[in-house]
Design an enzyme around this catalytic site. Structure first.
Site, short mmCIF file in Angstrom:
data_model
loop_
_atom_site.label_atom_id
_atom_site.label_comp_id
_atom_site.label_asym_id
_atom_site.label_seq_id
_atom_site.Cartn_x
_atom_site.Cartn_y
_atom_site.Cartn_z
N MET A 91 -9.16 7.54 8.92
CA MET A 91 -9.76 8.29 7.72
C MET A 91 -10.48 9.57 8.06
O MET A 91 -11.59 9.43 7.39
CB MET A 91 -10.16 7.18 6.95
CG MET A 91 -9.18 6.06 6.42
SD MET A 91 -10.00 4.55 5.70
CE MET A 91 -10.76 3.71 7.28
N ASP A 137 1.02 -1.26 0.00
CA ASP A 137 0.17 -0.06 -0.02
C ASP A 137 0.91 1.42 -0.02
O ASP A 137 2.04 1.10 0.23
CB ASP A 137 -0.84 0.04 1.30
CG ASP A 137 -1.91 -0.88 1.31
OD1 ASP A 137 -2.11 -1.43 0.21
OD2 ASP A 137 -2.54 -1.01 2.38
N LYS A 185 -3.64 3.07 -2.57
CA LYS A 185 -4.26 4.40 -2.97
C LYS A 185 -3.24 5.20 -3.35
O LYS A 185 -2.15 5.49 -2.61
CB LYS A 185 -4.96 4.74 -2.05
CG LYS A 185 -6.77 4.68 -2.36
CD LYS A 185 -7.48 5.41 -1.07
CE LYS A 185 -8.75 5.08 -1.00
NZ LYS A 185 -9.50 5.83 0.08
C1 LIG Z 1 -7.27 2.30 5.47
S1 LIG Z 1 -6.90 2.64 7.10
C2 LIG Z 1 -5.86 1.29 7.41
C3 LIG Z 1 -5.77 1.22 8.97
C4 LIG Z 1 -4.68 0.31 9.16
N1 LIG Z 1 -5.08 -1.29 8.72
C5 LIG Z 1 -4.19 0.22 10.96
O1 LIG Z 1 -4.53 -0.92 11.39
O2 LIG Z 1 -3.94 1.18 11.23
C6 LIG Z 1 -5.80 4.23 6.85
C7 LIG Z 1 -5.81 5.09 8.11
O3 LIG Z 1 -4.95 4.56 9.04
C8 LIG Z 1 -4.56 6.01 9.91
N2 LIG Z 1 -3.20 5.96 9.81
C9 LIG Z 1 -2.35 4.68 9.19
N3 LIG Z 1 -1.16 5.04 9.38
C10 LIG Z 1 -1.15 6.22 10.21
C11 LIG Z 1 -0.19 7.07 10.95
N4 LIG Z 1 1.13 6.66 10.91
N5 LIG Z 1 -0.45 8.05 11.66
C12 LIG Z 1 -1.81 8.55 11.79
N6 LIG Z 1 -2.69 7.57 11.28
C13 LIG Z 1 -2.47 6.73 10.38
C14 LIG Z 1 -5.34 6.90 9.30
O4 LIG Z 1 -6.24 7.43 9.74
C15 LIG Z 1 -5.39 6.40 7.68
O5 LIG Z 1 -6.44 7.05 7.08
#
Ligand SMILES: C[S@@+](CC[C@H](N)C(=O)[O-])C[C@H]1O[C@@H](n2cnc3c(N)ncnc32)[C@H](O)[C@@H]1O
Length: 473
Positions: free
Chosen positions: A389, A254, A276
């Site tokens: 998100m 990803d 994405k």
């Molecule tokens: C499609 S979701 C995937 C979540 C992922 N599977 C998890 O367990 O963290 C993507 C969202 O995760 C959050 N996210 C992922 N990495 C992040 C980070 N390093 N800092 C802040 N938010 C994060 C954000 O809200 C982002 O829009």
């Protein structure tokens, strides 16, 4: 003349061999513990003994001669450990042993010893010995600790499995083919079964492969590893994730995966970006699912690397559903979800005895500009709500929570690019957070945390990254 030649690493079989240990203090106890495992016949000479040595002597596991050691004590022994607290006695025993061509180790003088005792990482029959040749024993111990954390416990099971089948393989396969056979078993799907605790399946697969007379234990079909890459900091990968990242033939990743994590993969692997980018999918979900089935069908080890945890808003369930349907072997490796990672690095405990007895993970992803959530549930006190998100929907979320009963000054924080050196934190309340965030440039992923625990950041915040180290993550 000082001996500058490097020592020769060997593993000694001491079963039923006579070994003398002079001294019975703490160092001697450590030596004796391992000597007992090796089956050596141990004699201890010491006027006083540690209670453990006395217990071993009482249990008949060794002979304790309760007196000072003398020169003739070394007669007839295979090895001598001079581990008394008297340097002169150790030196006397070493000289006596040298005269008789008996190998000796002095606990107080590595340079005057014939052999050194290494730091050992052990997984049943598998042993990794580390030595600095007496130069830096602490360094050897540090390395031992690192390796110990890194090498899965299941390597011992793998060694046992190989041991159980060694004779059968020897009888069935010509010598020239055996090494290749074992390489495929010990570095292929059968080993993966052992690592994931499916010992009986691994045993069955190995037996069937041999029954069939096949020389290729890996089925032509490959396998898929659905792996959580954590929130960004590569140090937050699990050791299983790291092992699978390093052995994959193809990496499907990803956008959220940090380059530093991709750098850990085999450079010869094929990298396919499927996530994405700029609000469009480079590959629709169905195509990703089909691609994995096809690549595994070509016999490849496919790593599907996802940000955070694959089962937390990661569509991991959908991806493996298609694999299960197609009969492709797979395993799922959990990762640290952004919720835990961001909370920890922001100093915001997700639960707290006084402020939050539960935590809820919610998606803030808008569908046709709308957010359909159970607002009355989410607006309750005594809990933390984490919105993934949620950058675009932040004003709607804050507004809805207020409409459903939370106070205007209810704490909320946005963690941007959490756990990386670019981490930023915007702290506010339901009423002013949207405005504060609007004043920021938010390009990376961001997570919204709502609840009284946010206030704890003032005292518990600890991660203040310096942009100078940006290249690292
Ligand atoms: C499609 S979701 C995937 C979540 C992922 N599977 C998890 O367990 O963290 C993507 C969202 O995760 C959050 N996210 C992922 N990495 C992040 C980070 N390093 N800092 C802040 N938010 C994060 C954000 O809200 C982002 O829009």
């Amino acid at each position: 003349m000082p001996n500058t030649a490097p020592s020769l690493p060997i593993f000694l079989r001491l079963s039923d061999r006579p070994v003398l240990v002079a001294g019975a203090g703490r160092i001697a106890v450590r030596r004796i513990g391992r000597l007992l495992e090796s089956g050596a016949r141990i004699t201890v000479v010491a006027p006083h003994a540690h209670e453990q040595v006395r217990a071993w002597a009482e249990a008949g596991e060794l002979v304790w001669k309760k007196r000072e050691a003398v020169e003739n004590d070394v007669d007839g022994y295979t090895l001598v450990f001079a581990a008394t607290d008297d340097t002169a006695v150790n030196a006397m025993l070493a000289e006596a042993a040298n005269k008789r061509q008996v190998l000796v180790q002095r606990a107080d003088d590595a340079a005057a010893s014939d052999f050194l005792v290494p730091a050992v990482v052990q997984r049943d029959a598998l042993q990794i010995a580390i030595s600095s040749d007496g130069q830096a024993p602490t360094l050897a111990r540090i390395l031992r600790t690192r390796l110990d954390a890194w090498i899965p416990r299941a390597y011992g099971d793998l060694a046992r499995l190989a041991g159980d089948f060694r004779d059968i393989v020897k009888a069935r396969l010509p010598r020239a083919e055996r090494a290749g056979f074992w390489l495929r078993v010990l570095d292929g799907p059968i080993a993966e079964k052992v690592f994931t605790g499916r010992m009986a399946d691994a045993r069955r697969d190995l037996a069937e492969t041999l029954e069939d007379g096949a020389q290729t234990p890996t089925p032509a079909r490959g396998e898929v590893y659905l792996v959580g890459g954590g929130p960004g900091d590569p140090d937050l990968l699990t050791s299983r994730a790291l092992r699978l990242i390093q052995r994959a033939d193809v990496v499907l990743h990803d956008s959220l995966i940090a380059p530093a994590i991709l750098d850990l993969a085999n450079p010869d692997a094929e990298f396919i970006h499927v996530g994405k980018r700029a609000a469009r999918h480079t590959l629709p979900q169905e195509d990703i699912n089909e691609l994995m089935v096809r690549l595994a069908g070509e016999g490849k080890r496919v790593l599907r690397l996802k940000g955070g945890d694959p089962f937390v808003f990661g569509r991991g369930g959908e991806e493996i559903a298609q694999l299960a349907e197609a009969g492709v072997p797979f395993q799922v490796v959990p990762g640290i979800t952004a919720a835990s990672g961001c909370a920890a690095y922001a100093g915001i405990p997700l639960t707290h005895r006084d402020y939050a007895q539960s935590v809820t993970f919610v998606t803030g992803h808008l569908k046709a500009g709308e957010l359909e959530l159970s607002w009355s549930q989410l607006a309750k006190r005594g809990q933390t709500v984490v919105f993934f998100m949620a950058v675009k929907s932040l004003p709607i979320i804050c507004e809805k929570l207020r409409q459903h009963g939370l106070a205007d000054d209810w704490p909320a924080a946005l963690v941007i690019e959490g756990t990386t050196v670019r981490q930023r934190l915007v702290v506010g309340s339901l009423v002013d957070l949207p405005e504060r965030v609007a004043a920021e440039v938010v390009e990376g992923p961001a997570l919204l945390i709502v609840g009284e625990v946010v206030r704890l950041n003032e005292t518990l915040g600890w991660f203040r990254p310096s942009m100078e180290s940006e290249s690292q993550v």
